[in-house]
Scaffold this motif. Structure first.
Motif, mmCIF file in Angstrom:
data_model
loop_
_atom_site.group_PDB
_atom_site.id
_atom_site.type_symbol
_atom_site.label_atom_id
_atom_site.label_comp_id
_atom_site.label_asym_id
_atom_site.label_seq_id
_atom_site.Cartn_x
_atom_site.Cartn_y
_atom_site.Cartn_z
ATOM 1 N N THR A 51 6.620 23.716 43.240
ATOM 2 C CA THR A 51 7.897 24.169 43.803
ATOM 3 C C THR A 51 9.063 23.234 43.486
ATOM 4 O OG1 THR A 51 7.491 23.039 45.911
ATOM 5 C CG2 THR A 51 6.732 25.320 45.717
ATOM 6 N N ARG A 52 8.785 21.969 43.155
ATOM 7 C CA ARG A 52 9.889 21.043 42.903
ATOM 8 C C ARG A 52 9.394 19.781 42.220
ATOM 9 N NH1 ARG A 52 13.225 22.910 42.032
ATOM 10 N NH2 ARG A 52 14.041 23.867 43.921
ATOM 11 N N TYR A 53 10.269 19.182 41.395
ATOM 12 C CA TYR A 53 10.053 17.856 40.821
ATOM 13 C C TYR A 53 11.123 16.935 41.397
ATOM 14 C CZ TYR A 53 7.110 20.164 37.297
ATOM 15 O OH TYR A 53 6.122 20.884 36.661
ATOM 16 N N LEU A 54 10.712 15.829 42.001
ATOM 17 C CA LEU A 54 11.641 14.853 42.570
ATOM 18 C C LEU A 54 11.410 13.525 41.861
ATOM 19 C CD1 LEU A 54 11.154 15.671 46.359
ATOM 20 C CD2 LEU A 54 13.120 16.302 44.953
ATOM 21 N N TYR A 55 12.472 12.910 41.383
ATOM 22 C CA TYR A 55 12.331 11.710 40.559
ATOM 23 C C TYR A 55 12.513 10.441 41.378
ATOM 24 C CZ TYR A 55 12.164 15.230 37.076
ATOM 25 O OH TYR A 55 11.766 16.337 36.361
ATOM 26 N N GLY A 56 11.539 9.518 41.202
ATOM 27 C CA GLY A 56 11.367 8.360 42.049
ATOM 28 C C GLY A 56 12.571 7.502 42.321
ATOM 29 N N GLY A 57 13.462 7.347 41.354
ATOM 30 C CA GLY A 57 14.579 6.436 41.538
ATOM 31 C C GLY A 57 15.762 7.035 42.251
ATOM 32 N N THR A 58 15.700 8.316 42.606
ATOM 33 C CA THR A 58 16.894 8.971 43.134
ATOM 34 C C THR A 58 16.720 9.630 44.494
ATOM 35 O OG1 THR A 58 16.365 11.069 42.046
ATOM 36 C CG2 THR A 58 17.654 9.491 40.778
ATOM 37 N N MET A 85 1.208 -0.847 27.889
ATOM 38 C CA MET A 85 1.550 -0.091 29.086
ATOM 39 C C MET A 85 1.746 1.377 28.743
ATOM 40 S SD MET A 85 5.555 -1.226 29.553
ATOM 41 C CE MET A 85 5.844 -0.118 30.912
ATOM 42 N N PHE A 86 1.635 2.223 29.744
ATOM 43 C CA PHE A 86 1.928 3.639 29.577
ATOM 44 C C PHE A 86 3.413 3.881 29.833
ATOM 45 C CE2 PHE A 86 -2.645 4.301 30.417
ATOM 46 C CZ PHE A 86 -2.952 5.237 29.433
ATOM 47 N N LEU A 87 3.981 4.780 29.084
ATOM 48 C CA LEU A 87 5.350 5.237 29.282
ATOM 49 C C LEU A 87 5.259 6.634 29.880
ATOM 50 C CD1 LEU A 87 6.658 4.143 25.766
ATOM 51 C CD2 LEU A 87 6.590 2.805 27.869
ATOM 52 N N HIS A 88 5.933 6.858 30.986
ATOM 53 C CA HIS A 88 5.770 8.120 31.705
ATOM 54 C C HIS A 88 6.925 8.329 32.664
ATOM 55 C CE1 HIS A 88 4.600 6.021 35.458
ATOM 56 N NE2 HIS A 88 4.128 5.115 34.621
ATOM 57 N N PRO A 89 7.202 9.570 33.055
ATOM 58 C CA PRO A 89 8.249 9.815 34.054
ATOM 59 C C PRO A 89 7.776 9.408 35.438
ATOM 60 C CG PRO A 89 7.216 11.868 33.407
ATOM 61 C CD PRO A 89 6.649 10.821 32.511
ATOM 62 N N ASN A 90 8.669 8.841 36.215
ATOM 63 C CA ASN A 90 8.360 8.479 37.607
ATOM 64 C C ASN A 90 8.762 9.654 38.494
ATOM 65 O OD1 ASN A 90 7.504 5.926 36.836
ATOM 66 N ND2 ASN A 90 9.575 5.088 36.969
ATOM 67 N N VAL A 91 7.807 10.520 38.769
ATOM 68 C CA VAL A 91 8.130 11.793 39.410
ATOM 69 C C VAL A 91 7.134 12.122 40.508
ATOM 70 C CG1 VAL A 91 6.795 13.090 37.699
ATOM 71 C CG2 VAL A 91 8.646 14.243 38.934
ATOM 72 N N TYR A 92 7.653 12.768 41.556
ATOM 73 C CA TYR A 92 6.804 13.338 42.597
ATOM 74 C C TYR A 92 6.842 14.852 42.402
ATOM 75 C CZ TYR A 92 8.098 8.818 44.603
ATOM 76 O OH TYR A 92 8.351 7.483 44.798
ATOM 77 N N ILE A 93 5.676 15.465 42.352
ATOM 78 C CA ILE A 93 5.590 16.910 42.144
ATOM 79 C C ILE A 93 5.217 17.564 43.465
ATOM 80 C CG2 ILE A 93 4.500 18.761 40.834
ATOM 81 C CD1 ILE A 93 3.845 16.675 38.676
#
Length: 283
Positions: A199-206, A182-190
């Motif tokens: 303009t912003r990074y928003l993290y999926g779990g929060t 599997m790939f290891l990676h941040p769960n992020v919306y850019i």
């Protein structure tokens, strides 16, 4: 010989560190980057996005993408509106499907802005082995068998060598774990502005619908017209908390506003009092 032995030792050490990194992560670190077990000794900053380095950077919109039908289009065709960008890979049966499902649910709660009308959404695969076929299967398994909302596209990249260029330009890091397959990676919306700047990074779990709505409002930036001045005011009332990965009330703004109101009240009150005394004295 001694030099060769030293080089081998350094290579072995580097490989050991890489192995620890790959096996120790499960999609990132901290609340914003996924979960790392308490017994892990891996530094979570390995996958952490250096936000201050990439915020404000303009994305390259010349990349050619393919949707699930195999149709080509340029990333630049999605400019002109704020863009929510999510990196995923389509043979993932865990976090990637979840992050896209969660995004769909979060967007349902965004009432002020309408997808396709006020902003767009784009999911791009960072796996060079993904194809329109694996994308189509991913959409089916992730609950998008009936298609995506207008304004949302899921894609692969036509030129595989462009993957690292695009992800690297936004500070998005990922690693392949052979042991876990599997790939290891941040769960992020850019979040990108209408002109393509990060303009912003928003993290999926929060994130919450409010966080997303505020991020879209902020991304619209200077395009907020006078008729929509209320959106500017609402956006100004919130600031992004990098520690928590969420928006919070802009306390300093309210303190400053309170001080300004108090000062104006004091001036008006003093003026009114002096005028009252003058009138009373003349009478």
């Amino acid at each position: 010989m001694k030099s060769s032995w030293s080089s081998l030792r350094k290579l072995a050490a580097a490989m050991a560190v890489s192995a620890v990194v790959m096996l120790g992560f499960a999609n990132g670190a901290h609340a914003a980057y996924g979960n790392v077990t308490k017994t892990s000794v891996v530094d979570p900053s390995i996958l952490k996005i250096e936000e201050m380095k990439y915020l404000g950077e303009k994305a390259d919109y010349d990349f050619v993408l393919q949707d699930e039908t195999g149709a080509d289009f340029k990333l630049g065709s999605m400019t002109g509106k704020p863009l929510v960008l999510a990196f995923s890979y389509y043979t993932c049966d865990g976090a990637c499907s979840v992050i896209n499902k969660n995004l769909a649910e979060t967007l349902k709660g965004v009432e002020r802005w309408k997808i396709g009308q006020d902003y767009n959404v784009l999911t791009v695969s960072f796996d060079q082995n993904d194809t329109p076929a694996t994308l189509a299967n991913f959409m089916k398994e992730a609950g998008f068998a009936d298609g995506l909302p207008d304004g949302w596209k899921m894609t692969t990249m036509l030129k595989k060598e462009d993957i690292l260029k695009l992800t690297g330009s936004m500070g998005f890091k990922f690693f392949w774990s052979p042991r876990d397959a599997m790939f290891l990676h941040p769960n992020v919306y850019i979040m990108l502005s209408p002109k393509g700047r990060v303009t912003r990074y928003l993290y999926g779990g929060t994130i919450t619908p409010t966080d997303m709505e505020l991020a879209i409002t902020k991304a619209k930036g200077g395009e907020i017209a006078a008729a929509n001045v209320i959106d500017f005011v609402v956006g100004a009332c919130y600031s992004y908390n990098y520690k928590d990965g969420k928006y919070s009330i802009n306390i300093p703004l309210f303190v400053a506003a309170g001080a300004l109101i108090f000062g104006l009240t004091l001036i008006v009150g003093s003026f009114s009092y002096m005028k009252f005394r003058r009138v009373k004295h003349e009478s």
